[in-house]
Design a protein around this motif. Structure first.
Motif, PDB file in Angstrom:
ATOM      1  N   UNK A  30      45.329  45.175  39.711  1.00  0.00           N
ATOM      2  CA  UNK A  30      45.930  43.867  39.427  1.00  0.00           C
ATOM      3  C   UNK A  30      45.928  43.671  37.923  1.00  0.00           C
ATOM      4  N   UNK A  31      47.055  43.249  37.382  1.00  0.00           N
ATOM      5  CA  UNK A  31      47.159  43.034  35.942  1.00  0.00           C
ATOM      6  C   UNK A  31      47.641  41.622  35.673  1.00  0.00           C
ATOM      7  N   UNK A  32      47.546  41.200  34.401  1.00  0.00           N
ATOM      8  CA  UNK A  32      48.045  39.861  34.061  1.00  0.00           C
ATOM      9  C   UNK A  32      49.423  39.995  33.434  1.00  0.00           C
ATOM     10  N   UNK A  33      50.402  39.370  34.074  1.00  0.00           N
ATOM     11  CA  UNK A  33      51.784  39.386  33.595  1.00  0.00           C
ATOM     12  C   UNK A  33      52.087  38.010  33.006  1.00  0.00           C
ATOM     13  N   UNK A  34      52.634  37.972  31.782  1.00  0.00           N
ATOM     14  CA  UNK A  34      52.883  36.689  31.105  1.00  0.00           C
ATOM     15  C   UNK A  34      53.809  35.779  31.897  1.00  0.00           C
ATOM     16  N   UNK A  35      54.740  36.373  32.625  1.00  0.00           N
ATOM     17  CA  UNK A  35      55.684  35.553  33.387  1.00  0.00           C
ATOM     18  C   UNK A  35      55.188  35.260  34.808  1.00  0.00           C
ATOM     19  N   UNK A  36      54.525  36.240  35.415  1.00  0.00           N
ATOM     20  CA  UNK A  36      54.133  36.099  36.822  1.00  0.00           C
ATOM     21  C   UNK A  36      52.687  35.677  37.015  1.00  0.00           C
ATOM     22  N   UNK A  37      51.877  35.790  35.958  1.00  0.00           N
ATOM     23  CA  UNK A  37      50.435  35.573  36.137  1.00  0.00           C
ATOM     24  C   UNK A  37      49.819  36.846  36.685  1.00  0.00           C
ATOM     25  N   UNK A  38      48.822  36.707  37.566  1.00  0.00           N
ATOM     26  CA  UNK A  38      48.198  37.887  38.153  1.00  0.00           C
ATOM     27  C   UNK A  38      49.192  38.575  39.086  1.00  0.00           C
ATOM     28  N   UNK A  39      49.394  39.888  38.891  1.00  0.00           N
ATOM     29  CA  UNK A  39      50.399  40.612  39.679  1.00  0.00           C
ATOM     30  C   UNK A  39      49.854  41.972  40.089  1.00  0.00           C
ATOM     31  N   UNK A  40      50.279  42.412  41.272  1.00  0.00           N
ATOM     32  CA  UNK A  40      49.855  43.714  41.792  1.00  0.00           C
ATOM     33  C   UNK A  40      50.650  44.798  41.080  1.00  0.00           C
ATOM     34  N   UNK A  41      49.965  45.613  40.306  1.00  0.00           N
ATOM     35  CA  UNK A  41      50.624  46.649  39.513  1.00  0.00           C
ATOM     36  C   UNK A  41      50.717  47.970  40.275  1.00  0.00           C
ATOM     37  N   UNK A  42      49.686  48.239  41.078  1.00  0.00           N
ATOM     38  CA  UNK A  42      49.635  49.523  41.767  1.00  0.00           C
ATOM     39  C   UNK A  42      48.887  49.363  43.089  1.00  0.00           C
ATOM     40  N   UNK A  59      45.366  39.338  44.454  1.00  0.00           N
ATOM     41  CA  UNK A  59      45.736  39.043  43.060  1.00  0.00           C
ATOM     42  C   UNK A  59      44.920  37.884  42.492  1.00  0.00           C
ATOM     43  N   UNK A  60      44.800  36.788  43.255  1.00  0.00           N
ATOM     44  CA  UNK A  60      44.091  35.613  42.743  1.00  0.00           C
ATOM     45  C   UNK A  60      42.582  35.820  42.684  1.00  0.00           C
ATOM     46  N   UNK A  61      42.049  36.582  43.635  1.00  0.00           N
ATOM     47  CA  UNK A  61      40.582  36.708  43.706  1.00  0.00           C
ATOM     48  C   UNK A  61      40.026  37.823  42.832  1.00  0.00           C
ATOM     49  N   UNK A  62      40.886  38.695  42.316  1.00  0.00           N
ATOM     50  CA  UNK A  62      40.381  39.845  41.565  1.00  0.00           C
ATOM     51  C   UNK A  62      40.175  39.558  40.083  1.00  0.00           C
ATOM     52  N   UNK A  63      40.543  38.340  39.635  1.00  0.00           N
ATOM     53  CA  UNK A  63      40.313  37.945  38.244  1.00  0.00           C
ATOM     54  C   UNK A  63      39.303  36.796  38.204  1.00  0.00           C
ATOM     55  N   UNK A  64      38.295  36.874  37.341  1.00  0.00           N
ATOM     56  CA  UNK A  64      37.422  35.707  37.157  1.00  0.00           C
ATOM     57  C   UNK A  64      38.245  34.553  36.608  1.00  0.00           C
TER      58      UNK A  64
END
Length: 565
Positions: A30-42, A59-64
């Motif tokens: 999961x990465x942070x996308x400036x437009x989408x917020x947290x997004x599944x990258x792979x 996506x939401x739970x994997x970032x503090x």
């Protein structure tokens, strides 16, 4: 292997990824996308069958959240609901049959084991590199999966996808997680040696020791446990309130753990749910919970009483949201006063009003049992003598285990008395029913056979049992024991049928009655095999032979019907 050619753990591909899926559902980045917020990258394997709702939860739970202030590397655990309609594999039933109740897989939730990295990076618009590598599994093996992430994640953040593919392929070569078996699990040039706990294990036994490595190179890294947390570290600022927290967990009370980071919140929530082992914690629990969680509205409604759930949170906003909850544990950073970590105080719930609320246990709960002052003194002396955390943890774990066992033993003894006598099981009648659990009858046994026989703790044990009877943990325990006893009766019934003179019984019976017997026996055998009933060796084979003999004694046309039926 080309990524597009990889069948998923539940897809086709001639059984490919079958072994992988016994350990993991998938690995996600999961990465942070400036437009989408947290997004599944792979997602790996790429056709792992996650629903959109499950992907959003990950996506939401994997970032503090931003309040945690997590910089560098952070590891934590979360848990989320599986989507409706998923079919559990038969491997789960086989695993659950031999696993301890507290480590059984349940079909309704996944665990997410996250390794989050946030570091400054001027090449990124936002100025920060922010990624989370998540292992999604049904297995509650937090120590094992976080140990794997410690090896995998730093390497992955440097080399990205090829590294993750390699590890997933390695996991797909692992043997199944079989309870009672010691396994050597290769990961990225290392070998983790683990023992999978079993229902038959002696409770509170010695830690796992290195087993013969069969000339393995490199020498395996021993993990003493796949799941046991450092209880002393988890509970160090609430040691003097451990009795209260054990009772709240036993009773499945609604509880919020508000911690400074997802690492702390997830470890404490998991420790609370495991503090009543070997009893299974049957309520919902979320080691890390955010306002974006799909159950947020369900858990924060004020139109009904709070649900039986333990939530770990880091966002101070929750103080206001959960003001109507009966028990909130607010933790700060651990502060050492002299030799002892500063202990939080119990405070009235009405004091819980502001976002900067001080650490404390906000509850009006009064414990049924008295504190164990000897335990607290022993732990304090251990701190003064610089006793290692592992040794302190072992003391705590044994105390909680003995306390839970003292509570369960009278229940187990009474439950066993409800089992029909073996001599009442006959081949010609359906098995007798287990007698009903009558709470007052059970309570009347406590005077002579209660917890006081095995526990030094004094207090209102009867009141504690009465409240326990209204909890999901009692309901879960009773259902499990009732199911085991029912299966035992069914197994005994099959054994008695096998020992009976069935051929003698059929001599004066009509064809219709014999066909009826064949169909009933066949149905019992199918159910018994599916449920893997505990029966003596040879019972299934003998009954199969008898059914074939009976079919052979009938008219040819009936034989054809029964053989193809």
């Amino acid at each position: 292997m080309n990524q597009q050619d990889c069948p998923g753990p539940h897809g086709g591909g001639h059984g490919a990824w079958t072994r992988f899926s016994r350990w993991l559902e998938c690995a996600c980045v999961v990465t942070f996308d400036l437009e989408l917020g947290q997004a599944l990258e792979l997602l790996y394997p790429p056709d792992a069958r996650l629903t959109e709702k499950e992907k959003t939860s990950i996506c939401y739970l994997s970032f503090p959240d931003s309040y945690s202030g997590c910089h560098g590397d952070t590891q934590f655990t979360f848990r989320f609901r599986q989507s409706v309609g998923r079919r559990a594999s038969s491997a789960i039933d086989i695993y659950n049959r031999d696993a301890p109740a507290s480590l059984q897989v349940e079909a309704a939730h996944f665990f997410g084991y996250a390794y989050f990295r946030q570091v400054k990076d001027t090449s990124v618009k936002r100025g920060y590199f922010q990624k989370s590598l998540v292992l999604v599994s049904r297995l509650p093996y937090s120590i094992l999966f976080h140990s794997i992430l410690q090896v995998l994640a730093p390497e992955f953040f440097e080399k990205l996808q090829p590294c993750l593919e390699t590890v997933c392929n390695e996991i797909d070569q692992w043997p199944a997680p079989t309870p009672g078996v010691t396994l050597n699990l290769p990961v990225m040039g290392m070998i983790f040696q683990v023992r999978i706990p079993a229902k038959a294990d002696k409770l509170g036994g010695s830690p796992v020791r290195q087993s013969a490595a069969e000339n393995l190179m490199p020498v395996p890294t021993l993990l003493p446990s796949v799941h046991e947390l450092d209880f002393f570290r988890c509970f160090q600022s609430v040691l003097i309130h451990l009795q209260m927290l054990w009772e709240l967990s036993l009773l499945g009370e609604p509880l919020i753990v508000m911690a400074p980071s997802p690492t702390v919140s997830s470890e404490i929530v998991l420790a609370l749910t495991r503090s009543i082992s070997p009893l299974k914690f049957c309520c919902d629990f979320r080691p890390y919970f955010t306002i974006h969680d799909s159950e947020f509205k369900e858990y924060t409604t004020k139109t009904q009483a709070p649900p039986n759930v333990v939530l770990g949170v880091t966002n101070p906003f929750f103080i206001k949201t959960f003001q109507n909850w009966p028990h909130i544990v607010r933790l700060g950073d651990v502060r050492i006063e002299g030799d002892l970590p500063k202990q939080v105080k119990v405070k009235k719930p009405s004091k819980l009003k502001t976002l900067d609320t001080k650490p404390g246990i906000y509850t009006a709960y009064k414990t049924f049992l008295h504190k164990d002052k000897i335990l607290i003194k022993r732990l304090l002396k251990g701190i003064q003598r610089r006793r290692p955390s592992e040794a302190q943890s072992a003391i705590l774990r044994r105390h909680l285990l003995e306390l839970t066992q003292s509570f369960i033993i009278p229940l187990e003894r009474y439950m066993a008395s409800l089992m029909p006598l073996q001599r009442s099981v006959t081949p010609w009648k359906t098995p007798p029913q287990i007698r009903p659990f009558v709470q007052d009858d059970f309570l009347s046994t406590l005077e002579h056979a209660g917890p006081q026989l095995t526990s030094p703790l004094r207090g209102d044990w009867v009141g504690l049992y009465r409240k326990f009877f209204r909890s999901p943990n009692f309901d879960g325990w009773y259902r499990q024991r009732h199911q085991e006893m029912t299966q035992k009766l069914e197994g005994l019934h099959l054994e008695v049928i096998c020992d009976a003179d069935l051929l003698g019984w059929t001599r004066d019976k009509s064809e219709v009655e014999i066909v009826d017997l064949i169909l009933k026996l066949r149905d019992k055998l199918i159910k018994a095999r599916r449920q893997q009933l505990p029966v003596q060796d040879g019972v299934f084979q003998n009954l199969d032979t008898f059914i074939r003999t009976l079919i052979g004694s009938l008219r040819d046309d009936l034989q054809d019907v029964l053989e193809t039926g």
